[in-house]
Write a protein that holds these residues in place. Structure first.
Motif, PDB file in Angstrom:
ATOM      1  N   PHE A 187       0.837  -1.206   0.000  1.00  0.00           N
ATOM      2  CA  PHE A 187       0.000   0.000   0.000  1.00  0.00           C
ATOM      3  C   PHE A 187       0.871   1.256   0.000  1.00  0.00           C
ATOM      4  O   PHE A 187       0.571   2.228  -0.696  1.00  0.00           O
ATOM      5  N   ALA A 188       1.946   1.234   0.772  1.00  0.00           N
ATOM      6  CA  ALA A 188       2.841   2.387   0.821  1.00  0.00           C
ATOM      7  C   ALA A 188       3.484   2.624  -0.547  1.00  0.00           C
ATOM      8  O   ALA A 188       3.584   3.764  -1.013  1.00  0.00           O
ATOM      9  N   ASP A 189       3.910   1.545  -1.213  1.00  0.00           N
ATOM     10  CA  ASP A 189       4.535   1.660  -2.533  1.00  0.00           C
ATOM     11  C   ASP A 189       3.546   2.212  -3.563  1.00  0.00           C
ATOM     12  O   ASP A 189       3.946   2.877  -4.526  1.00  0.00           O
ATOM     13  N   ALA A 190       2.250   1.929  -3.344  1.00  0.00           N
ATOM     14  CA  ALA A 190       1.216   2.415  -4.259  1.00  0.00           C
ATOM     15  C   ALA A 190       0.779   3.839  -3.925  1.00  0.00           C
ATOM     16  O   ALA A 190      -0.100   4.392  -4.588  1.00  0.00           O
ATOM     17  N   GLY A 191       1.396   4.418  -2.886  1.00  0.00           N
ATOM     18  CA  GLY A 191       1.057   5.776  -2.490  1.00  0.00           C
ATOM     19  C   GLY A 191      -0.275   5.892  -1.772  1.00  0.00           C
ATOM     20  O   GLY A 191      -0.864   6.971  -1.725  1.00  0.00           O
ATOM     21  N   MET A 192      -0.742   4.798  -1.211  1.00  0.00           N
ATOM     22  CA  MET A 192      -2.050   4.789  -0.532  1.00  0.00           C
ATOM     23  C   MET A 192      -1.848   4.964   0.969  1.00  0.00           C
ATOM     24  O   MET A 192      -1.194   4.145   1.616  1.00  0.00           O
ATOM     25  N   GLU A 193      -2.397   6.045   1.516  1.00  0.00           N
ATOM     26  CA  GLU A 193      -2.215   6.385   2.922  1.00  0.00           C
ATOM     27  C   GLU A 193      -3.312   5.757   3.781  1.00  0.00           C
ATOM     28  O   GLU A 193      -4.495   5.895   3.494  1.00  0.00           O
ATOM     29  N   TYR A 194      -2.908   5.071   4.844  1.00  0.00           N
ATOM     30  CA  TYR A 194      -3.864   4.444   5.744  1.00  0.00           C
ATOM     31  C   TYR A 194      -3.983   5.253   7.038  1.00  0.00           C
ATOM     32  O   TYR A 194      -3.101   6.035   7.396  1.00  0.00           O
ATOM     33  N   GLU A 195      -5.080   5.043   7.734  1.00  0.00           N
ATOM     34  CA  GLU A 195      -5.313   5.728   9.006  1.00  0.00           C
ATOM     35  C   GLU A 195      -4.580   5.048  10.146  1.00  0.00           C
ATOM     36  O   GLU A 195      -4.094   5.705  11.067  1.00  0.00           O
ATOM     37  N   SER A 196      -4.504   3.734  10.110  1.00  0.00           N
ATOM     38  CA  SER A 196      -3.795   2.981  11.143  1.00  0.00           C
ATOM     39  C   SER A 196      -3.388   1.636  10.592  1.00  0.00           C
ATOM     40  O   SER A 196      -4.008   1.117   9.658  1.00  0.00           O
ATOM     41  N   ALA A 197      -2.330   1.074  11.174  1.00  0.00           N
ATOM     42  CA  ALA A 197      -1.849  -0.253  10.786  1.00  0.00           C
ATOM     43  C   ALA A 197      -1.252  -0.901  12.023  1.00  0.00           C
ATOM     44  O   ALA A 197      -0.299  -0.376  12.600  1.00  0.00           O
ATOM     45  N   GLU A 198      -1.814  -2.023  12.435  1.00  0.00           N
ATOM     46  CA  GLU A 198      -1.349  -2.671  13.650  1.00  0.00           C
ATOM     47  C   GLU A 198      -1.842  -4.114  13.706  1.00  0.00           C
ATOM     48  O   GLU A 198      -2.661  -4.530  12.886  1.00  0.00           O
ATOM     49  N   PHE A 199      -1.328  -4.843  14.680  1.00  0.00           N
ATOM     50  CA  PHE A 199      -1.826  -6.185  14.953  1.00  0.00           C
ATOM     51  C   PHE A 199      -2.971  -6.078  15.956  1.00  0.00           C
ATOM     52  O   PHE A 199      -2.872  -5.361  16.953  1.00  0.00           O
ATOM     53  N   ASN A 200      -4.062  -6.780  15.696  1.00  0.00           N
ATOM     54  CA  ASN A 200      -5.216  -6.800  16.592  1.00  0.00           C
ATOM     55  C   ASN A 200      -5.691  -8.224  16.811  1.00  0.00           C
ATOM     56  O   ASN A 200      -5.436  -9.107  15.994  1.00  0.00           O
ATOM     57  N   GLN A 201      -6.391  -8.411  17.909  1.00  0.00           N
ATOM     58  CA  GLN A 201      -7.120  -9.656  18.143  1.00  0.00           C
ATOM     59  C   GLN A 201      -8.531  -9.448  17.607  1.00  0.00           C
ATOM     60  O   GLN A 201      -9.325  -8.699  18.181  1.00  0.00           O
ATOM     61  N   VAL A 202      -8.849 -10.076  16.496  1.00  0.00           N
ATOM     62  CA  VAL A 202     -10.126  -9.855  15.816  1.00  0.00           C
ATOM     63  C   VAL A 202     -11.117 -10.952  16.209  1.00  0.00           C
ATOM     64  O   VAL A 202     -10.824 -12.138  16.050  1.00  0.00           O
ATOM     65  N   PRO A 203     -12.290 -10.583  16.736  1.00  0.00           N
ATOM     66  CA  PRO A 203     -13.280 -11.596  17.131  1.00  0.00           C
ATOM     67  C   PRO A 203     -13.787 -12.401  15.936  1.00  0.00           C
ATOM     68  O   PRO A 203     -13.966 -11.867  14.845  1.00  0.00           O
ATOM     69  N   GLU A 204     -14.037 -13.695  16.156  1.00  0.00           N
ATOM     70  CA  GLU A 204     -14.632 -14.531  15.114  1.00  0.00           C
ATOM     71  C   GLU A 204     -16.114 -14.221  14.953  1.00  0.00           C
ATOM     72  O   GLU A 204     -16.644 -14.236  13.847  1.00  0.00           O
ATOM     73  N   THR A 205     -16.788 -13.973  16.056  1.00  0.00           N
ATOM     74  CA  THR A 205     -18.206 -13.619  16.044  1.00  0.00           C
ATOM     75  C   THR A 205     -18.432 -12.505  17.052  1.00  0.00           C
ATOM     76  O   THR A 205     -17.591 -12.259  17.930  1.00  0.00           O
ATOM     77  N   PHE A 206     -19.576 -11.836  16.921  1.00  0.00           N
ATOM     78  CA  PHE A 206     -19.884 -10.710  17.803  1.00  0.00           C
ATOM     79  C   PHE A 206     -21.189 -10.942  18.539  1.00  0.00           C
ATOM     80  O   PHE A 206     -22.124 -11.565  18.010  1.00  0.00           O
ATOM     81  N   ILE A 207     -21.261 -10.431  19.771  1.00  0.00           N
ATOM     82  CA  ILE A 207     -22.460 -10.541  20.592  1.00  0.00           C
ATOM     83  C   ILE A 207     -23.199  -9.207  20.567  1.00  0.00           C
ATOM     84  O   ILE A 207     -22.659  -8.183  21.010  1.00  0.00           O
ATOM     85  N   PRO A 208     -24.427  -9.171  20.038  1.00  0.00           N
ATOM     86  CA  PRO A 208     -25.181  -7.922  20.029  1.00  0.00           C
ATOM     87  C   PRO A 208     -25.569  -7.518  21.454  1.00  0.00           C
ATOM     88  O   PRO A 208     -25.985  -8.362  22.252  1.00  0.00           O
ATOM     89  N   VAL A 209     -25.423  -6.256  21.779  1.00  0.00           N
ATOM     90  CA  VAL A 209     -25.860  -5.745  23.074  1.00  0.00           C
ATOM     91  C   VAL A 209     -26.672  -4.475  22.851  1.00  0.00           C
ATOM     92  O   VAL A 209     -26.456  -3.749  21.876  1.00  0.00           O
ATOM     93  N   ASP A 210     -27.623  -4.217  23.756  1.00  0.00           N
ATOM     94  CA  ASP A 210     -28.406  -2.985  23.640  1.00  0.00           C
ATOM     95  C   ASP A 210     -27.644  -1.833  24.293  1.00  0.00           C
ATOM     96  O   ASP A 210     -26.536  -2.024  24.824  1.00  0.00           O
ATOM     97  N   ALA A 211     -28.231  -0.652  24.267  1.00  0.00           N
ATOM     98  CA  ALA A 211     -27.533   0.537  24.760  1.00  0.00           C
ATOM     99  C   ALA A 211     -27.220   0.437  26.247  1.00  0.00           C
ATOM    100  O   ALA A 211     -26.144   0.855  26.692  1.00  0.00           O
ATOM    101  N   THR A 212     -28.132  -0.124  27.031  1.00  0.00           N
ATOM    102  CA  THR A 212     -27.918  -0.226  28.479  1.00  0.00           C
ATOM    103  C   THR A 212     -26.722  -1.116  28.792  1.00  0.00           C
ATOM    104  O   THR A 212     -25.826  -0.746  29.565  1.00  0.00           O
TER     105      THR A 212
END
Length: 248
Positions: A187-212
Motif C-alpha cells: 500500500f505504501a509503494d502504491a502511495g495509498m495512505e492508511y489511518e492505522s496499521a497494527e496487529f489486533n485480536q479480531v473476534p470470530e463472532t460478535f455478541i449484540p448488546v443494547d444501549a444499556t
C-alpha cells in the motif's frame, strides 16, 4: 468479500480515549521494549520492532525515548524487565474480553485487572477460555473518502491480504500476521495512505448488546484500558451505532 466487522465503533471509541491521555507515550515505549526484547534492536531485521517504531512516531514519541526503549529491550539499559501477559474474562452481557499487558509486577497487575472486572460487572476467566474466540490479524484501516474497495483489493489481494471489511466510514484490510508487513508495504509503494496499521485480536463472532448493556461494557472497557500496564483491550461486543452520540 466485504462485510461489516462490528469493530469500528469500539476502535473509534478507543482512539478517542487514547487521544485524551498522555499514557500513549508509555504504551508506545513498552511496545518497542517488548519488540526489541523478542527480536533484537535492529528494525531492518525485526518487523515487529519496525511496526512499534512506526506507531511510536505516529504519536510523536521523542526520538531519544524511542532509542532508549530499544536499548532497554536489548538490555543495554535497565528497565526492560517486562512480562507480556494476556488476561481473559467476560463483561456484562457475556461479552468476551482480552487484555494485553506489559508489567514489571505481575501480582499488582492481575489484582488491578481482576478488580476492574469485578467492579464493572464482569469476571476474569481461565487461560484459553476466551482467547479461542479471537484471531490475531494484521489490521490496516483506510477512510472511504480516499479509496474505493476495488482500489484496495487490487493492491491488497496481490500482496497477500485476506479480506477487506466495510466498516461504515472506513475499509479495514485483514492480513495473516506473517503477511502484514508485505501488505502494508504494498500500500505504501502504491502511495495509498492508511489511518492505522497494527496487529489486533479480531473476534470470530460478535455478541449484540443494547444501549444499556453497551454502556456497562464500555465502562469496563475504559477501566481496563486506563490501567497503567494495559497495552490493548479487545472485546466481541456488537455495540449500538448510536451509543456514543453526543460525546466529544
Amino acid at each position: 468479500m466485504a462485510g461489516h466487522s462490528k469493530w469500528a465503533n469500539i476502535q473509534h471509541r478507543k482512539g478517542r480515549q487514547d487521544a485524551k491521555k498522555a499514557k500513549f507515550f508509555t504504551k508506545a515505549a513498552k511496545d518497542i521494549i517488548l519488540a526489541a526484547k523478542a527480536g533484537g534492536g535492529n528494525p531492518d531485521d525485526n518487523a515487529t520492532l519496525r511496526l512499534a517504531i512506526q506507531k511510536a512516531k505516529a504519536v510523536n514519541l521523542p526520538k531519544d525515548r524511542i532509542e532508549n526503549a530499544i536499548k532497554k529491550g536489548t538490555g543495554e539499559l535497565a528497565g526492560g524487565d517486562l512480562a507480556e501477559i494476556l488476561y481473559e474474562g467476560y463483561g456484562p452481557g457475556g461479552v468476551a474480553m482480552l487484555v494485553e499487558v506489559a508489567t514489571d509486577n505481575k501480582n499488582r497487575t492481575v489484582a488491578e485487572i481482576r478488580h476492574a472486572f469485578s467492579k464493572h460487572g464482569g469476571n476474569m476467566a481461565e487461560n484459553g477460555s476466551v482467547s479461542y474466540l479471537f484471531n490475531r490479524k494484521g489490521v490496516i484501516v483506510f477512510l472511504k473518502d480516499k479509496y474505493t474497495e476495488d482500489e484496495l483489493m487490487e493492491v491488497g489481494l496481490e500482496a497477500g491480504a485476506e479480506d477487506i471489511i466495510d466498516d461504515g466510514d472506513s475499509f479495514t484490510v485483514h492480513t495473516a500476521p506473517a503477511d502484514f508487513m508485505a501488505v502494508q508495504q504494498a500500500f505504501a509503494d502504491a502511495g495509498m495512505e492508511y489511518e492505522s496499521a497494527e496487529f489486533n485480536q479480531v473476534p470470530e463472532t460478535f455478541i449484540p448488546v443494547d444501549a444499556t448493556v453497551g454502556k456497562k461494557v464500555m465502562n469496563l472497557f475504559d477501566a481496563l484500558d486506563d490501567n497503567d500496564d494495559a497495552l490493548n483491550v479487545y472485546m466481541n461486543a456488537d455495540l449500538p451505532d448510536d451509543l456514543f452520540d453526543g460525546e466529544d
